[in-house]
Design a protein around this motif. Structure first.
Motif, PDB file in Angstrom:
ATOM      1  N   LEU A   1     -13.961  -3.275  -3.123  1.00 12.49           N
ATOM      2  CA  LEU A   1     -13.324  -3.811  -1.921  1.00 12.49           C
ATOM      3  C   LEU A   1     -14.225  -4.925  -1.411  1.00 12.49           C
ATOM      4  CD1 LEU A   1     -11.335  -3.849   0.461  1.00 12.49           C
ATOM      5  CD2 LEU A   1     -12.694  -2.021   1.498  1.00 12.49           C
ATOM      6  N   THR A   2     -13.701  -6.133  -1.371  1.00 14.41           N
ATOM      7  CA  THR A   2     -14.460  -7.284  -0.901  1.00 14.41           C
ATOM      8  C   THR A   2     -13.760  -7.878   0.304  1.00 14.41           C
ATOM      9  OG1 THR A   2     -15.104  -7.760  -3.180  1.00 14.41           O
ATOM     10  CG2 THR A   2     -15.408  -9.529  -1.566  1.00 14.41           C
TER      11      THR A   2
ATOM     12  N   GLU B   1     -13.816   0.833  -8.397  1.00 17.52           N
ATOM     13  CA  GLU B   1     -12.976  -0.116  -7.689  1.00 17.52           C
ATOM     14  C   GLU B   1     -13.766  -0.804  -6.591  1.00 17.52           C
ATOM     15  OE1 GLU B   1      -9.784   2.480  -6.783  1.00 17.52           O
ATOM     16  OE2 GLU B   1      -9.071   2.433  -8.830  1.00 17.52           O
TER      17      GLU B   1
ATOM     18  N   LEU C   1     -11.196   1.188   5.869  1.00 23.40           N
ATOM     19  CA  LEU C   1     -10.729   1.087   4.489  1.00 23.40           C
ATOM     20  C   LEU C   1     -11.785   1.562   3.505  1.00 23.40           C
ATOM     21  CD1 LEU C   1      -8.852  -2.331   4.530  1.00 23.40           C
ATOM     22  CD2 LEU C   1      -7.851  -0.057   4.489  1.00 23.40           C
ATOM     23  N   LYS C   2     -11.335   2.296   2.507  1.00 27.17           N
ATOM     24  CA  LYS C   2     -12.215   2.812   1.461  1.00 27.17           C
ATOM     25  C   LYS C   2     -11.525   2.602   0.123  1.00 27.17           C
ATOM     26  CE  LYS C   2     -13.603   6.605   4.481  1.00 27.17           C
ATOM     27  NZ  LYS C   2     -12.542   6.605   5.459  1.00 27.17           N
ATOM     28  N   VAL C   3     -12.290   2.681  -0.931  1.00 24.36           N
ATOM     29  CA  VAL C   3     -11.694   2.601  -2.264  1.00 24.36           C
ATOM     30  C   VAL C   3     -11.581   4.005  -2.846  1.00 24.36           C
ATOM     31  CG1 VAL C   3     -12.395   0.234  -2.758  1.00 24.36           C
ATOM     32  CG2 VAL C   3     -13.941   2.098  -3.291  1.00 24.36           C
TER      33      VAL C   3
ATOM     34  N   GLN D   1       0.837  -1.210   0.000  1.00 22.04           N
ATOM     35  CA  GLN D   1       0.000   0.000   0.000  1.00 22.04           C
ATOM     36  C   GLN D   1       0.871   1.259   0.000  1.00 22.04           C
ATOM     37  OE1 GLN D   1      -3.170  -0.904  -0.663  1.00 22.04           O
ATOM     38  NE2 GLN D   1      -2.179  -2.880  -0.380  1.00 22.04           N
TER      39      GLN D   1
ATOM     40  N   PHE E   1      -9.853  -8.753   0.350  1.00 22.65           N
ATOM     41  CA  PHE E   1      -9.252  -8.762   1.688  1.00 22.65           C
ATOM     42  C   PHE E   1      -9.671 -10.066   2.355  1.00 22.65           C
ATOM     43  CE2 PHE E   1      -9.711  -8.114   6.184  1.00 22.65           C
ATOM     44  CZ  PHE E   1      -8.673  -7.293   6.557  1.00 22.65           C
TER      45      PHE E   1
ATOM     46  N   LYS F   1      -5.270  -5.714  -9.823  1.00 23.84           N
ATOM     47  CA  LYS F   1      -6.018  -6.146  -8.635  1.00 23.84           C
ATOM     48  C   LYS F   1      -5.025  -6.559  -7.569  1.00 23.84           C
ATOM     49  CE  LYS F   1      -9.494  -8.244 -11.568  1.00 23.84           C
ATOM     50  NZ  LYS F   1      -9.997  -9.498 -12.088  1.00 23.84           N
TER      51      LYS F   1
ATOM     52  N   THR G   1      -9.710  -4.739  -4.564  1.00 23.22           N
ATOM     53  CA  THR G   1      -9.034  -5.481  -3.508  1.00 23.22           C
ATOM     54  C   THR G   1      -9.926  -6.572  -2.932  1.00 23.22           C
ATOM     55  OG1 THR G   1      -7.796  -3.492  -2.908  1.00 23.22           O
ATOM     56  CG2 THR G   1      -7.919  -5.226  -1.245  1.00 23.22           C
TER      57      THR G   1
ATOM     58  N   LYS H   1     -12.116  -3.046   8.555  1.00 27.33           N
ATOM     59  CA  LYS H   1     -13.403  -3.060   7.849  1.00 27.33           C
ATOM     60  C   LYS H   1     -14.083  -1.698   7.929  1.00 27.33           C
ATOM     61  CE  LYS H   1     -16.344  -6.391   8.191  1.00 27.33           C
ATOM     62  NZ  LYS H   1     -17.233  -7.426   8.717  1.00 27.33           N
TER      63      LYS H   1
ATOM     64  N   LEU I   1      -7.721   2.557  -0.821  1.00 31.95           N
ATOM     65  CA  LEU I   1      -7.080   1.542  -1.645  1.00 31.95           C
ATOM     66  C   LEU I   1      -7.121   1.993  -3.100  1.00 31.95           C
ATOM     67  CD1 LEU I   1      -8.735  -1.487   0.116  1.00 31.95           C
ATOM     68  CD2 LEU I   1      -6.369  -0.724   0.372  1.00 31.95           C
TER      69      LEU I   1
END
Length: 184
Positions: A157-158, A155, A148-150, A46, A130, A59, A128, A145, A124
């Motif tokens: 985030l999973t 994009e 974190l943001k995109v 990161q 995770f 990715k 992503t 959880k 991010l």
């Protein structure tokens, strides 16, 4: 950095960043790629992507990334007071651990990276996935959880939480932190 064959390639944080950058540039060669990063590699990735303007991965998969740790303020204070070469024994199951112990300076590099990352805006840069055990002793999954943001709407985030109830105390303190041994 310092988790491959040469554990002494960097003795401080800035050296570790340079080692990571050099390794990444050697492997990516301006082609499309995806990346899997585990624990300390997740936070270094990161930080590396924050400085990159182009040639980011398409990715990323983060396996128990050390972006946030529980009790970080206390841990920082403790490791700042310990002697640099004081060994800390690994609590990972013996058959999976790579090293019997790590020195305080190795943990300081990680803690510096975590502190640096947390001063960022937690965005991010690429889609992503995770993956972590919610009971991970070394990674603060719930806090990640929430924070974190995109970077953009396209994009993704999973979060995939891997509940491993079958693990019990006989496997050691670090039993819920994913272990990725190079032998496997």
């Amino acid at each position: 950095p310092c988790h491959g064959e040469n554990r002494t390639e960097a003795k401080e944080y800035q050296e570790a960043l340079k080692c990571f950058d050099k390794t990444m540039k050697r492997h990516i060669k301006n082609k499309p790629y995806s990346i899997v990063a585990f624990s300390q590699g997740g936070v270094f990735l990161q930080l590396w992507m924050e400085k990159q303007k182009k040639n980011l991965p398409e990715k990323q998969i983060l396996l128990a990334p050390a972006l946030m740790i529980p009790f970080d303020t206390i841990i920082h204070r403790v490791f700042d007071t310990l002697p640099m070469f004081f060994p800390i024994k690994s609590f990972s199951p013996k058959e999976f651990r790579r090293y019997e112990s790590l020195d305080v300076w190795e943990y300081r590099i990680l803690l510096h990276a975590i502190r640096e990352y947390q001063q960022k805006d937690f965005k991010l840069k690429v889609p992503t996935l995770f993956i972590a055990d919610p009971e991970d002793e070394l990674v603060d999954v719930e806090r990640m959880k929430k924070k974190l943001k995109v970077k953009a709407n396209k994009e993704v985030l999973t979060f995939k939480l891997w509940h491993r109830k079958y693990l019990n105390f006989k496997y050691g303190l670090g039993r819920h932190h994913f272990i990725v041994h190079p032998k496997y």
